[in-house]
Design a protein around this motif. Structure first.
Motif, PDB file in Angstrom:
ATOM      1  N   ASP A  13       0.751  -1.073   0.009  1.00 55.95           N
ATOM      2  CA  ASP A  13      -0.064   0.004   0.088  1.00 55.95           C
ATOM      3  C   ASP A  13       0.877   1.370  -0.275  1.00 55.95           C
ATOM      4  N   ILE A  14       2.312   1.096  -0.049  1.00 52.13           N
ATOM      5  CA  ILE A  14       2.933   2.048  -0.071  1.00 52.13           C
ATOM      6  C   ILE A  14       2.540   3.444  -1.064  1.00 52.13           C
ATOM      7  N   ASP A  15       2.265   3.062  -2.103  1.00 52.42           N
ATOM      8  CA  ASP A  15       1.872   4.217  -3.284  1.00 52.42           C
ATOM      9  C   ASP A  15       0.706   4.507  -2.775  1.00 52.42           C
ATOM     10  N   LEU A  16      -0.392   3.887  -2.319  1.00 50.37           N
ATOM     11  CA  LEU A  16      -1.814   4.540  -1.913  1.00 50.37           C
ATOM     12  C   LEU A  16      -1.654   5.395  -0.983  1.00 50.37           C
ATOM     13  N   VAL A  17      -0.468   5.770   0.108  1.00 48.16           N
ATOM     14  CA  VAL A  17      -0.177   6.558   0.987  1.00 48.16           C
ATOM     15  C   VAL A  17       0.827   7.704   0.747  1.00 48.16           C
ATOM     16  N   GLY A  18       1.064   7.738  -0.546  1.00 46.99           N
ATOM     17  CA  GLY A  18       1.963   8.841  -1.049  1.00 46.99           C
ATOM     18  C   GLY A  18       3.274   8.592  -1.284  1.00 46.99           C
ATOM     19  N   GLY A  19       3.657   7.270  -1.363  1.00 50.59           N
ATOM     20  CA  GLY A  19       5.068   6.909  -1.457  1.00 50.59           C
ATOM     21  C   GLY A  19       5.728   6.996  -0.091  1.00 50.59           C
ATOM     22  N   THR A  20       6.977   7.142  -0.176  1.00 46.39           N
ATOM     23  CA  THR A  20       7.895   7.347   0.889  1.00 46.39           C
ATOM     24  C   THR A  20       8.220   8.858   1.178  1.00 46.39           C
ATOM     25  N   HIS A  21       7.582   9.848   0.228  1.00 49.02           N
ATOM     26  CA  HIS A  21       7.737  11.326   0.612  1.00 49.02           C
ATOM     27  C   HIS A  21       6.822  11.716   1.743  1.00 49.02           C
ATOM     28  N   LYS A  22       7.235  12.575   2.643  1.00 50.13           N
ATOM     29  CA  LYS A  22       6.422  12.983   3.693  1.00 50.13           C
ATOM     30  C   LYS A  22       5.744  14.214   3.036  1.00 50.13           C
ATOM     31  N   MET A  23       4.134  14.234   3.706  1.00 50.17           N
ATOM     32  CA  MET A  23       3.646  15.559   3.022  1.00 50.17           C
ATOM     33  C   MET A  23       3.881  16.670   3.772  1.00 50.17           C
ATOM     34  N   LYS A  24       3.752  17.721   3.234  1.00 51.60           N
ATOM     35  CA  LYS A  24       4.412  18.931   3.874  1.00 51.60           C
ATOM     36  C   LYS A  24       3.577  19.733   4.591  1.00 51.60           C
ATOM     37  N   ALA A  25       2.368  19.175   4.979  1.00 52.81           N
ATOM     38  CA  ALA A  25       1.297  19.871   5.837  1.00 52.81           C
ATOM     39  C   ALA A  25       2.242  20.326   7.173  1.00 52.81           C
ATOM     40  N   SER A  26       1.912  21.522   7.632  1.00 54.50           N
ATOM     41  CA  SER A  26       2.525  22.013   8.657  1.00 54.50           C
ATOM     42  C   SER A  26       2.234  21.379  10.145  1.00 54.50           C
ATOM     43  N   TRP A  27       1.116  20.810  10.181  1.00 55.09           N
ATOM     44  CA  TRP A  27       0.715  20.199  11.494  1.00 55.09           C
ATOM     45  C   TRP A  27       1.308  18.996  11.923  1.00 55.09           C
ATOM     46  N   VAL A  28       1.971  18.191  10.769  1.00 62.70           N
ATOM     47  CA  VAL A  28       2.543  16.965  10.950  1.00 62.70           C
ATOM     48  C   VAL A  28       3.918  17.211  11.963  1.00 62.70           C
ATOM     49  N   SER A  29       4.351  18.250  11.779  1.00 67.90           N
ATOM     50  CA  SER A  29       5.847  18.626  12.248  1.00 67.90           C
ATOM     51  C   SER A  29       5.545  18.822  13.708  1.00 67.90           C
ATOM     52  N   VAL A  30       4.306  19.179  14.433  1.00 64.66           N
ATOM     53  CA  VAL A  30       4.197  19.249  15.673  1.00 64.66           C
ATOM     54  C   VAL A  30       3.742  18.086  16.524  1.00 64.66           C
ATOM     55  N   MET A  31       3.362  17.042  15.922  1.00 67.40           N
ATOM     56  CA  MET A  31       2.791  15.669  16.270  1.00 67.40           C
ATOM     57  C   MET A  31       4.045  14.978  16.961  1.00 67.40           C
TER      58      MET A  31
END
Length: 356
Positions: A338-356
């Protein structure tokens, strides 16, 4: 228990009904007429995982049970607790409470570090219309008189104040008690722990990001405060969990996999084809002297990342290529086909991810 999204916010089934955005978060009993709800003014600011936290607390509450809300720092344990209390106390006229309704004579107690007392007071004033008093300092006797006169809904005090003066509050049957930074209760020999054990309430809730810091008995102490007896007796827990874990961590521990070798000689052969082990031992393919203890911290970090958000285990483009390659391999092992279904191995750039 069911979760239903319904424009009219009604359901005949026992469970929770989450209304549309900017509506109340209704926690519904088995009687359609009697409803407990988080006010819309609070619900509209909650994230979905925070709503789950409120549902969790209410589920414990309606069953007259205690529990611990564990979440990392800055993820909103305070607002989840306030939303829960606002629903139970029926704030803003948004709900008619069920059979567990808090009458005016009932009170809630919050015990927290001195440094955050005024933060709690400020958050309550921001989010709802509670009658809040602080039991701290020279005005304690005046505050107790207000409690006696049913003029206080929520009482906030510090660990030190409750440890020293908590005996003055022992005759009060609290409807709800919440302890912030509940990992302060992990030492059963401390005066604070002993004082908190005497609190009269069935509904004890702890808020913490570190339910266990160093020893598994700390976890027992916390659980035994929020839900006495839920993990058995202290002696039982120590005999069946604490001692075997201590014994298994010693370098002289006997085999645990059928091998005649001791743990330090044997376990290096257990995980050579895993996703983390080869990277840690890329300069020594036969393992190291501390196997498999060398895996503990890296595995805990990965488990924490997975628990917070799956995007966190993907490669970070700011890391060196070797680490990016290792993280990509790990992400591929987690997501599988399912790796490609979740955007591959690149992190999404949404700013909220950085604070989790």
């Amino acid at each position: 228990m069911s979760l239903v999204v319904n424009k009219n916010c009604s359901s005949e089934n026992e469970g929770f009904v989450l209304s549309l955005k900017f509506k109340t978060l209704r926690l519904i009993s088995n009687n359609r007429i009697h409803v407990t709800a988080v006010p819309a003014s609070i619900n509209c600011k909650l994230l979905e995982y925070q709503r789950e936290g409120v549902r969790f607390l209410y589920g414990l509450y309606k069953n007259n049970h205690g529990g611990t809300l564990g979440d990392d720092m800055v993820l909103g344990k305070t607002i989840q607790a306030i939303a829960f209390l606002a629903a139970v106390f029926g704030k803003e006229g948004q709900s008619t409470l069920n059979e567990n309704r808090v009458e005016k004579r009932d009170h809630a107690l919050i015990i927290c570090p001195t440094s955050v007392i005024h933060n709690w007071e400020s958050e309550f004033s921001k989010w709802s219309s509670f009658s809040v008093s602080i039991y701290h300092g020279a005005n304690r006797d005046l505050i107790y008189d207000k409690l006696e006169a049913n003029e206080v809904e929520l009482l906030i005090t510090s660990f030190d104040t409750y440890r020293i003066h908590g005996s003055s509050l022992l005759d009060i049957n609290w409807n709800i008690v919440i302890i912030d930074e509940a990992h302060q209760l992990t030492n059963e020999k401390s005066k604070l722990y002993k004082a908190c054990l005497e609190i009269k309430t069935l509904r004890r809730y702890g808020l913490t990001g570190t339910a266990m810091q160093n020893k598994i008995m700390e976890l027992f102490n916390l659980f035994d405060w929020v839900a006495p007896g839920s993990l058995g007796t202290r002696e039982h827990f120590r005999e069946f969990y604490d001692e075997p874990l201590k014994h298994g961590q010693r370098s002289t521990a006997p085999d645990s996999c059928g091998s005649p070798l001791t743990q330090v000689e044997c376990c290096k052969r257990l995980v050579p084809d895993g996703a983390i082990w080869p990277y840690l031992h890329r300069d020594n393919h036969d393992g190291c002297d501390s196997c498999s203890f060398c895996l503990v911290l890296p595995c805990l970090v990965k488990l924490q990342q997975i628990s917070n958000h799956l995007e966190l285990i993907k490669p970070n483009l700011k890391d060196d290529p070797d680490k990016q390659s290792k993280d990509a391999e790990f992400a591929a092992a987690v997501f599988g086909p399912d790796i490609d279904l979740v955007g591959g191995t690149h992190k999404m750039k949404a700013s909220w991810v950085s604070v989790m």
